[in-house]
Design a protein around this motif. Sequence first.
Motif, PDB file in Angstrom:
ATOM      1  N   LEU A  98       3.215   8.496   3.755  1.00  0.00           N
ATOM      2  CA  LEU A  98       3.926   7.276   3.378  1.00  0.00           C
ATOM      3  C   LEU A  98       4.276   6.426   4.595  1.00  0.00           C
ATOM      4  O   LEU A  98       4.219   5.191   4.549  1.00  0.00           O
ATOM      5  CB  LEU A  98       5.215   7.616   2.628  1.00  0.00           C
ATOM      6  CG  LEU A  98       5.094   8.091   1.188  1.00  0.00           C
ATOM      7  CD1 LEU A  98       6.469   8.459   0.645  1.00  0.00           C
ATOM      8  CD2 LEU A  98       4.456   7.028   0.309  1.00  0.00           C
ATOM      9  N   ARG A  99       4.649   7.076   5.684  1.00  0.00           N
ATOM     10  CA  ARG A  99       5.171   6.351   6.839  1.00  0.00           C
ATOM     11  C   ARG A  99       4.099   5.669   7.688  1.00  0.00           C
ATOM     12  O   ARG A  99       4.352   4.626   8.300  1.00  0.00           O
ATOM     13  CB  ARG A  99       5.966   7.308   7.758  1.00  0.00           C
ATOM     14  CG  ARG A  99       7.298   7.774   7.206  1.00  0.00           C
ATOM     15  CD  ARG A  99       8.224   6.609   6.889  1.00  0.00           C
ATOM     16  NE  ARG A  99       8.495   5.770   8.036  1.00  0.00           N
ATOM     17  CZ  ARG A  99       9.564   5.897   8.828  1.00  0.00           C
ATOM     18  NH1 ARG A  99      10.453   6.844   8.589  1.00  0.00           N
ATOM     19  NH2 ARG A  99       9.746   5.079   9.841  1.00  0.00           N
ATOM     20  N   VAL A 100       2.890   6.235   7.732  1.00  0.00           N
ATOM     21  CA  VAL A 100       1.899   5.720   8.676  1.00  0.00           C
ATOM     22  C   VAL A 100       1.383   4.358   8.261  1.00  0.00           C
ATOM     23  O   VAL A 100       1.349   4.002   7.077  1.00  0.00           O
ATOM     24  CB  VAL A 100       0.692   6.679   8.847  1.00  0.00           C
ATOM     25  CG1 VAL A 100       1.137   7.978   9.464  1.00  0.00           C
ATOM     26  CG2 VAL A 100      -0.027   6.917   7.527  1.00  0.00           C
ATOM     27  N   ARG A 101       0.981   3.594   9.269  1.00  0.00           N
ATOM     28  CA  ARG A 101       0.355   2.297   9.034  1.00  0.00           C
ATOM     29  C   ARG A 101      -1.136   2.506   8.817  1.00  0.00           C
ATOM     30  O   ARG A 101      -1.789   3.199   9.584  1.00  0.00           O
ATOM     31  CB  ARG A 101       0.586   1.374  10.230  1.00  0.00           C
ATOM     32  CG  ARG A 101       2.024   0.887  10.336  1.00  0.00           C
ATOM     33  CD  ARG A 101       2.257   0.141  11.641  1.00  0.00           C
ATOM     34  NE  ARG A 101       3.559  -0.495  11.632  1.00  0.00           N
ATOM     35  CZ  ARG A 101       3.765  -1.801  11.592  1.00  0.00           C
ATOM     36  NH1 ARG A 101       2.736  -2.615  11.575  1.00  0.00           N
ATOM     37  NH2 ARG A 101       4.981  -2.310  11.589  1.00  0.00           N
ATOM     38  N   GLN A 102      -1.635   1.854   7.788  1.00  0.00           N
ATOM     39  CA  GLN A 102      -3.052   1.996   7.454  1.00  0.00           C
ATOM     40  C   GLN A 102      -3.528   0.695   6.840  1.00  0.00           C
ATOM     41  O   GLN A 102      -2.956   0.223   5.851  1.00  0.00           O
ATOM     42  CB  GLN A 102      -3.258   3.148   6.467  1.00  0.00           C
ATOM     43  CG  GLN A 102      -4.693   3.371   6.045  1.00  0.00           C
ATOM     44  CD  GLN A 102      -4.770   4.401   4.927  1.00  0.00           C
ATOM     45  OE1 GLN A 102      -3.762   4.742   4.304  1.00  0.00           O
ATOM     46  NE2 GLN A 102      -5.964   4.897   4.664  1.00  0.00           N
ATOM     47  N   SER A 113       0.824  -1.212   0.000  1.00  0.00           N
ATOM     48  CA  SER A 113       0.000   0.000   0.000  1.00  0.00           C
ATOM     49  C   SER A 113       0.859   1.263   0.000  1.00  0.00           C
ATOM     50  O   SER A 113       0.458   2.299  -0.542  1.00  0.00           O
ATOM     51  CB  SER A 113      -0.938  -0.001   1.214  1.00  0.00           C
ATOM     52  OG  SER A 113      -1.867  -1.055   1.107  1.00  0.00           O
ATOM     53  N   THR A 114       2.043   1.174   0.600  1.00  0.00           N
ATOM     54  CA  THR A 114       2.972   2.307   0.548  1.00  0.00           C
ATOM     55  C   THR A 114       3.417   2.550  -0.886  1.00  0.00           C
ATOM     56  O   THR A 114       3.521   3.697  -1.340  1.00  0.00           O
ATOM     57  CB  THR A 114       4.205   2.044   1.439  1.00  0.00           C
ATOM     58  OG1 THR A 114       3.768   1.776   2.773  1.00  0.00           O
ATOM     59  CG2 THR A 114       5.139   3.250   1.456  1.00  0.00           C
ATOM     60  N   ASP A 124      -4.799  -2.717  -6.490  1.00  0.00           N
ATOM     61  CA  ASP A 124      -4.156  -3.038  -5.208  1.00  0.00           C
ATOM     62  C   ASP A 124      -5.091  -3.933  -4.402  1.00  0.00           C
ATOM     63  O   ASP A 124      -6.118  -3.493  -3.904  1.00  0.00           O
ATOM     64  CB  ASP A 124      -3.857  -1.729  -4.464  1.00  0.00           C
ATOM     65  CG  ASP A 124      -3.228  -1.964  -3.099  1.00  0.00           C
ATOM     66  OD1 ASP A 124      -2.788  -3.109  -2.827  1.00  0.00           O
ATOM     67  OD2 ASP A 124      -3.173  -1.008  -2.300  1.00  0.00           O
ATOM     68  N   VAL A 125      -4.718  -5.203  -4.285  1.00  0.00           N
ATOM     69  CA  VAL A 125      -5.536  -6.184  -3.563  1.00  0.00           C
ATOM     70  C   VAL A 125      -4.991  -6.346  -2.149  1.00  0.00           C
ATOM     71  O   VAL A 125      -3.787  -6.526  -1.963  1.00  0.00           O
ATOM     72  CB  VAL A 125      -5.512  -7.553  -4.280  1.00  0.00           C
ATOM     73  CG1 VAL A 125      -6.389  -8.564  -3.552  1.00  0.00           C
ATOM     74  CG2 VAL A 125      -5.964  -7.399  -5.720  1.00  0.00           C
ATOM     75  N   ASP A 126      -5.864  -6.272  -1.151  1.00  0.00           N
ATOM     76  CA  ASP A 126      -5.364  -6.352   0.225  1.00  0.00           C
ATOM     77  C   ASP A 126      -4.750  -7.723   0.511  1.00  0.00           C
ATOM     78  O   ASP A 126      -5.064  -8.727  -0.126  1.00  0.00           O
ATOM     79  CB  ASP A 126      -6.439  -5.980   1.242  1.00  0.00           C
ATOM     80  CG  ASP A 126      -7.363  -7.119   1.640  1.00  0.00           C
ATOM     81  OD1 ASP A 126      -6.874  -8.139   2.114  1.00  0.00           O
ATOM     82  OD2 ASP A 126      -8.588  -6.956   1.491  1.00  0.00           O
ATOM     83  N   GLY A 127      -3.842  -7.756   1.487  1.00  0.00           N
ATOM     84  CA  GLY A 127      -3.047  -8.940   1.770  1.00  0.00           C
ATOM     85  C   GLY A 127      -3.843 -10.166   2.136  1.00  0.00           C
ATOM     86  O   GLY A 127      -3.421 -11.297   1.869  1.00  0.00           O
ATOM     87  N   HIS A 128      -4.988  -9.986   2.761  1.00  0.00           N
ATOM     88  CA  HIS A 128      -5.807 -11.136   3.149  1.00  0.00           C
ATOM     89  C   HIS A 128      -6.422 -11.811   1.927  1.00  0.00           C
ATOM     90  O   HIS A 128      -6.551 -13.025   1.876  1.00  0.00           O
ATOM     91  CB  HIS A 128      -6.898 -10.704   4.124  1.00  0.00           C
ATOM     92  CG  HIS A 128      -6.361 -10.169   5.412  1.00  0.00           C
ATOM     93  ND1 HIS A 128      -5.696 -10.965   6.318  1.00  0.00           N
ATOM     94  CD2 HIS A 128      -6.344  -8.919   5.929  1.00  0.00           C
ATOM     95  CE1 HIS A 128      -5.316 -10.231   7.349  1.00  0.00           C
ATOM     96  NE2 HIS A 128      -5.701  -8.985   7.145  1.00  0.00           N
TER      97      HIS A 128
END
Length: 348
Positions: A177-181, A49-50, A202-206
């Motif tokens: 860029l740095r934050v977790r989301q 995502s980054t 962009d497909v989420d990791g799950h």
Amino acid sequence: MGVNISAHDMEQAARRRSKTIDDGLEAERIRQARTVKVLMLGLSGAGKSTLAKQVRMIHEKGFADKEKALYREIVRQNIVTAILGVLHEMEIHGIQFPTEELKQTANSIKDRLKSSDSHKAVVDMRHSLAVLTSQKTLKDFMDTYLDVEICQLNHYLFRSLEKILSDSYAPTDYDILRVRQKTTGLNEILFHFKGFEFKLCDVDGHCTVKKKWLQNFENVSAILFTVALSSYDARSKDQDEQTELHDALSVFTTVSEYDGFRKSPIILFLNKKDIFQQKLKKVPLTVAFPDYKGTNEFNEACLFVQSKFESCMGDTTDRLTVHITNATDTPSIRSVFDSSLAVVLDQA
């Protein structure tokens, strides 16, 4: 009084309508022919995502003011998560602050930030937070006990407390860029490159780990698969005897062997190289790969991990391109990403 329309006029009108439809279909065919679909895959936490954020900054106009307003709350919530996480870990390890005043401050912060209005509380308590996060006890604890990646983000957030918690705060691109989301579902990014329209999915990791989900993206122009090099010592959530890097290898094998992707070039981003390099100084690569006989020198370790992924391709390694990346380094990502897109166009 009626209007008489001749058969000739009706025929002409029908021809015009037909031509309009044909022209529209031809324009759409041309547009489709110049549309390149790239599927972004990777496990959660790989930095995918980054990379997607980088694409927006590089090839679009970045983030609108409304989005930045939302990110302001996300960045602040990252601070809440970070300080509560550190204080919780300190409690587990029996590490205490040196004075009663600091202990009371820590307890007060914990109680307040666990409330439902933590987004307001973190701003109200900014002075107390600044005092607590500047303490050597807390900094030394993070450096000694916390994961390198978490420690790196926490130091960044705590150094920037005054700025982030100020009333006039507006997130910079680097903050975003740095934050977790957490990313959920599917996000699409459209941009143009060398006269072509790119659609980045962009497909989420799950979802990435679910093979049945892949059939929705058969015959894509290319696959961009992101892996966190730094996950080599992180325990797998599903297999206790494996690490997250083993999980990534397993999913990568599934993707590379999937019939619907057989003709698609694969661009592999071995990401978070900066964190990987730091971890190698403390944690040997053999914790994940007992068969590794090399040193913990960065380049040698990278080549070994790269070879593991290349071996998943069987006799189709010619469709694999590998880059060692740091997703928060914008100039480097710009160069690597644009060269990757050029490869996609060459093979399209």
